[in-house]
Design a protein around this motif. Structure first.
Motif: not given
Length: 597
Positions: A314-322, A343-351, A359-364, A380-384
């Motif tokens: 989640l932190q990797t995605i949030a950082t790229a977004n922000h 880290k391929p495992q992170l993409l596996e976790v997301w998938s 997905v915790p903290l994420v709205k689809i 947005l504060s979670f991403q921030e």
């Protein structure tokens, strides 16, 4: 607002506007969207009531809630290859045609109401339009406004350009829930949590001046947390700040529920609140999961490893977004972000989690489109927060704080809340990476940038050099604010401070002294061309008195060039210099009114 929006002008059929458009401003998590949903309900209820009473209604009105974030998503889909004939420049018509939630009859009714100009349009979240914000603002101000349709907009204060709305709109600030109302909601969610009940009661007792009640609840809280008086006061102060904002209080509720069962903890600040609250929320979601990353059957240590893995994803995605200044993101954005860390495992976790729709903290927002779907963090504060934590932890985003970008970042409204979340933590991390800060550059630091600087200075214990030359500090409150943020931990490593051309007023002298008192290692202080700072004996005495106890034991050079010092300041200035035992140079060039200059 209901009577105002439903009022009918006597010349309505001739094109007269019934009411001025309204802009509702409020901070994050204060209930803007919920208020608009309530407004739609009450408008509908009032219209039905009018119809039942057979009240004269020559032009029936129809309320329409238009979430800007949803409209922005439709516009992005349109730009990726939609039918051009579906878009004629009218965003309201476009929204009505594109929204699949409307039945054919409802869509026809709404389009007819738009043509008759009998829609009551509620546009929620103008600040969430992202890359189509310019198009939305242009449509509102250049097309929708001249139509005279009853209109309500909502936005964060920093998410709009006020000058666009100041002339034609009534600007309202949403009244937040009272502290007692928020506490009542939280108590229901926590189900008789003793610590929270005493915290709420303590807060109420303090405001009521009930000393006996305050002592009783304070003792229970201190015994429960097992902390000393100083740590307790920091936590109680943090609780008062948390209580003022619903989104912070909801994170505290997650924290107190705990990630492995109920906990009795209280954070010292907002960063710590999110640190613990995010972990608790992720764990709570994974406990409910039935997939590969479910933790309900794991031992605590194994569960913690899984929670850490999901948080890293989640932190990797949030950082790229922000970094890209995105509020919403798509599947390719996720893949790029996770691939970038190797880290391929992170993409596996997301998938895996996305496949389960949890997905915790994420709205689809959408799934299965050409883009693979669209998502956003639940708030947005979670991403921030996750972005701020990455700034505090990692060096891979050090380019964010590149020396030539520091003023740009501090001035940017998009990062305002992120800087506030990182108060006391971001500055500590940045000072370790870059112990010399130079803000004497273009663009000049704005008032918003100065506010961001305050957040950075809190906790910047490793900072060695600070150049604030040409930063406008011409209001005494500016220096007072800087002194306040360093009062707790100070700047123990600061050796060089430049305040040249800052236009410091005489009223800021005492605050400057308080600031300097928290810089015990200071060796070089430059106050060149601050003509008002020491323009009176009282101002010079204010500076000297503020340093009466500490002095500046390591100061070697003091620059007072062209400060236009009058002779009356010689005595208090001499008293100050006497408290600088290692002083080697005092530069008084241009101070011709001083006898010794």
């Amino acid at each position: 607002l209901v009577p105002l929006l439903l009022s009918q002008h006597k010349l309505r059929l001739s094109g007269a506007r019934s009411t001025q458009p309204i802009l509702v401003r409020a901070g994050p998590g204060t209930g803007k969207s919920w208020s608009m949903q309530q407004l739609v309900y009450f408008l509908s209820e009032a219209l039905v009531s009018q119809e039942q009473k057979n009240a004269p209604q020559p032009v029936p009105l129809v309320p329409l809630l238009l979430p800007i974030q949803k409209l922005a998503r439709m516009l992005r889909q349109q730009s990726r290859g939609g039918n051009a004939s579906d878009f004629d420049g009218n965003l309201v018509r476009f929204f009505i045609k594109q929204d699949d939630d409307f039945s054919a009859d409802t869509r026809k009714m709404l389009l007819q109401a738009l043509e008759l100009r009998t829609l009551v349009i509620l546009m929620d979240g103008v600040d969430e339009a992202a890359n189509v914000k310019q198009a939305v603002e242009d449509f509102v101000t250049k097309q929708l406004l001249p139509m005279g349709i009853p209109l309500v907009l909502t936005s964060r204060p920093e998410g709009i350009r006020k000058r666009l709305y100041a002339r034609d709109f009534v600007i309202m600030n949403l009244q937040p829930l009272s502290t007692e109302e928020q506490h009542h909601i939280a108590e229901k969610q926590l189900r008789n949590d003793a610590l929270f009940e005493h915290l709420a009661a303590h807060s109420l007792a303090v405001r009521a001046g009930d000393e006996a009640g305050t002592r009783e609840h304070r003792k229970f809280i201190q015994d429960t947390l097992a902390v000393d008086d100083v740590a307790l006061q920091r936590r109680l102060s943090a609780f008062e700040e948390i209580s003022e904002k619903p989104v912070l209080l909801s994170v505290l509720v997650c924290l107190l529920k705990g990630w492995w069962g109920h906990v009795d903890e209280l954070p010292c600040d907002k960063f710590e609140l999110y640190e613990q609250g995010v972990r608790a929320k992720v764990a709570q979601d994974l406990k409910k999961s039935q997939g590969k990353y479910a933790i309900s059957q794991l031992k605590q240590e194994e569960a913690l490893q899984t929670v850490n893995l999901v948080e890293e994803m989640l932190q990797t995605i949030a950082t790229a977004n922000h970094l890209a200044k995105r509020r919403t993101f798509q599947l390719p954005d996720v893949h790029r972000a996770l691939a970038s860390v190797g880290k391929p495992q992170l993409l596996e976790v997301w998938s895996e989690l996305l496949g389960l729709g949890e997905v915790p903290l994420v709205k689809i927002l959408t799934l299965g489109e050409a883009s693979g779907g669209e998502f956003q963090f639940c708030h947005l504060s979670f991403q921030e927060f996750l972005f701020v934590r990455e700034l505090c932890r990692g060096e891979k985003v050090s380019s964010f704080w590149a020396e030539d970008m520091l003023n740009v970042r501090l001035n940017d409204p998009f990062y305002k809340n992120a800087l506030a979340l990182g108060h006391g933590h971001l500055g500590q991390a940045l000072a370790k990476q870059q112990p010399q800060w130079n803000l004497d550059r273009h663009p000049r630091l704005s008032p918003l940038g100065l506010e961001g600087l305050q957040h950075l200075l809190a906790g910047a214990s490793a900072l060695e050099s600070l150049d604030l030359s040409n930063v406008a500090l011409d209001n005494p409150a500016s220096m007072e604010a800087l002194a306040a943020v360093v009062a707790l931990e100070g700047l123990p490593s600061l050796k060089r401070l430049s305040l040249r051309y800052c236009k410091l007023p005489a009223g800021a002298s005492a605050a400057l002294g308080a600031f300097l008192a928290r810089c015990p290692a200071l060796e070089d202080l430059d106050l060149e061309w601050n003509r008002e700072l020491l323009s009176t004996g009282k101002a010079a005495a204010g500076l000297s008195d503020a340093l009466a106890e500490t002095g500046l034991p390591h100061l070697r050079r003091l620059g007072l060039r062209w400060c236009h010092l009058p002779a009356v300041v010689e005595h208090p200035l001499g008293a100050l210099l006497a408290r600088c035992p290692n002083l080697k140079e005092v530069d008084l060039l241009g101070n011709r009114r001083m006898r010794g200059a």
